[in-house]
Scaffold this active site. Structure first.
Site, PDB file in Angstrom:
ATOM      1  N   GLU A  60       0.835  -1.208   0.000  1.00 44.96           N
ATOM      2  CA  GLU A  60       0.000   0.000   0.000  1.00 44.96           C
ATOM      3  C   GLU A  60       0.867   1.253   0.000  1.00 44.96           C
ATOM      4  OE1 GLU A  60      -2.850   2.198  -0.747  1.00 44.96           O
ATOM      5  OE2 GLU A  60      -3.577   0.194  -0.246  1.00 44.96           O
ATOM      6  N   GLU A  67       1.586   6.347  -7.135  1.00 44.16           N
ATOM      7  CA  GLU A  67       0.528   7.294  -7.518  1.00 44.16           C
ATOM      8  C   GLU A  67       1.025   8.736  -7.452  1.00 44.16           C
ATOM      9  OE1 GLU A  67      -2.761   6.387  -4.955  1.00 44.16           O
ATOM     10  OE2 GLU A  67      -3.407   4.698  -6.192  1.00 44.16           O
ATOM     11  N   LYS A  85      -0.546   2.991 -12.393  1.00 47.44           N
ATOM     12  CA  LYS A  85      -1.380   3.075 -11.189  1.00 47.44           C
ATOM     13  C   LYS A  85      -2.203   1.802 -10.986  1.00 47.44           C
ATOM     14  CE  LYS A  85      -2.043   8.053 -10.747  1.00 47.44           C
ATOM     15  NZ  LYS A  85      -3.068   9.090 -10.609  1.00 47.44           N
ATOM     16  N   ASP A  86      -2.744   1.269 -12.075  1.00 51.87           N
ATOM     17  CA  ASP A  86      -3.555   0.055 -11.977  1.00 51.87           C
ATOM     18  C   ASP A  86      -2.725  -1.143 -11.520  1.00 51.87           C
ATOM     19  OD1 ASP A  86      -5.720   1.532 -12.826  1.00 51.87           O
ATOM     20  OD2 ASP A  86      -5.807   0.632 -14.838  1.00 51.87           O
TER      21      ASP A  86
END
Length: 112
Positions: A60, A67, A85-86
């Site tokens: 995370e 990001e 990002k994906d």
């Protein structure tokens, strides 16, 4: 010596204050730790639980860093920015699935 860790602590603070998902993962990790104490899990089980928790937190944090970096490079829509990002988000999903499997293997037999 603590001054050396200033940027790391600032990054942690940014995660806590700006990333709702990281906060949710912290809470889920805390729940797993409380459940571990309540179920009196073994040392080996603790190692798996703590490893799973930290893998989720780590992915995370890296997802959030990616990001921010992508947003710094471009504010326009770009397919490669979306892909970056994906894929980073998918890594968090994989880590979360791993943690869920570990939690199920350890806690379900103790709870039922």
């Amino acid at each position: 010596m603590i001054a050396r860790f200033k940027h790391a602590f600032e990054g942690g603070w940014t995660l806590l204050t700006k990333d709702h998902n990281f906060l949710m993962h912290l809470i889920a990790g805390g729940v797993a730790i409380v459940l571990g104490f309540a179920c009196h899990i073994s040392l080996l089980e603790w190692l798996f639980i703590i490893t799973a928790i930290f893998i989720v937190w780590l992915t995370e944090a890296l997802n959030t860093a990616i990001e921010y970096a992508v947003d710094l490079v471009t504010t326009d829509y770009h397919i490669d920015a979306k892909r970056a990002k994906d894929i980073a988000a998918f890594s968090v999903l994989l880590a979360s699935i791993f943690a869920l499997i570990i939690g199920a293997i350890i806690f379900l037999p103790k709870l039922f």
